[in-house]
Design a protein around this motif. Structure first.
Motif, PDB file in Angstrom:
ATOM      1  N   LYS A  16     -30.361 -26.867 -13.259  1.00  0.00           N
ATOM      2  CA  LYS A  16     -30.883 -28.104 -13.829  1.00  0.00           C
ATOM      3  C   LYS A  16     -32.296 -27.862 -14.342  1.00  0.00           C
ATOM      4  O   LYS A  16     -33.003 -26.976 -13.877  1.00  0.00           O
ATOM      5  N   GLU A  18     -35.894 -28.209 -14.319  1.00  0.00           N
ATOM      6  CA  GLU A  18     -36.938 -28.612 -13.381  1.00  0.00           C
ATOM      7  C   GLU A  18     -38.324 -28.321 -13.929  1.00  0.00           C
ATOM      8  O   GLU A  18     -39.292 -28.959 -13.535  1.00  0.00           O
ATOM      9  N   LYS A 159     -30.787 -33.528 -14.225  1.00  0.00           N
ATOM     10  CA  LYS A 159     -30.551 -33.931 -12.835  1.00  0.00           C
ATOM     11  C   LYS A 159     -30.013 -35.344 -12.793  1.00  0.00           C
ATOM     12  O   LYS A 159     -30.516 -36.232 -13.484  1.00  0.00           O
TER      13      LYS A 159
END
Length: 161
Positions: A16, A18, A159
């Motif tokens: 994901k 980040e 996310k």
């Protein structure tokens, strides 16, 4: 530049997003707050966002972004002379956004030198610079924002919180 681009290995993972790095041209875009909004839209924490700006004007003062660089920060054969800029390039961002239209060799070099996993940009003459190209006008930032969110969602990079 050709050597850098030919040696790039695209490493697609299902991680994901980040961390987010953004390179933009201060001579084209002066609203850096839009990038903070994009970061929160992509659910990236503020401390995981890093912005750098380029200006051809050597007297450009630092504003509210992290690093503002100019032609003086580059040496012979594209060697980076600014340690903050080198740190940015060495950071393995999950996504790097190259938000500029101008054909500035230094901006292209930074995109090529970045160690980011996924590189996203608006249409450039050299399509090898970015992994994902969103064809939009520089002034249509909301369209760019919506499109990048759509494609990162399709790639399962956003996310779900």
């Amino acid at each position: 530049m050709n050597k850098l681009l030919s040696e790039r290995h695209i490493n697609v993972s299902d991680n994901k997003v980040e961390s987010l790095g953004i390179i933009f041209n201060l001579d084209e875009v002066d609203d850096f707050e839009q990038f903070n909004k994009l970061s929160s839209y992509l659910k990236v924490l503020p401390n995981k966002l890093k912005l750098i700006a380029f200006s051809s004007n050597k007297k450009q003062t630092l504003k509210s972004w992290d690093v503002c660089f100019n032609l003086d920060d580059f040496g012979w054969h594209g060697v980076i002379k600014n340690s903050e800029l080198q740190t940015f390039l060495d950071t393995k961002f999950d996504v790097l956004i190259s938000y500029y239209e101008a054909e500035v060799t230094e901006l292209k070099l930074l995109t090529a030198l970045s160690k980011a996993q996924l590189k996203v940009g608006i249409l450039q003459t050299d399509e090898r610079l970015n992994d994902l190209i969103i064809k939009t006008n520089l002034r249509e930032f909301n369209v760019f924002k919506d499109e990048i969110f759509k494609y990162l969602t399709i790639l399962n990079k956003i996310k779900n919180e």
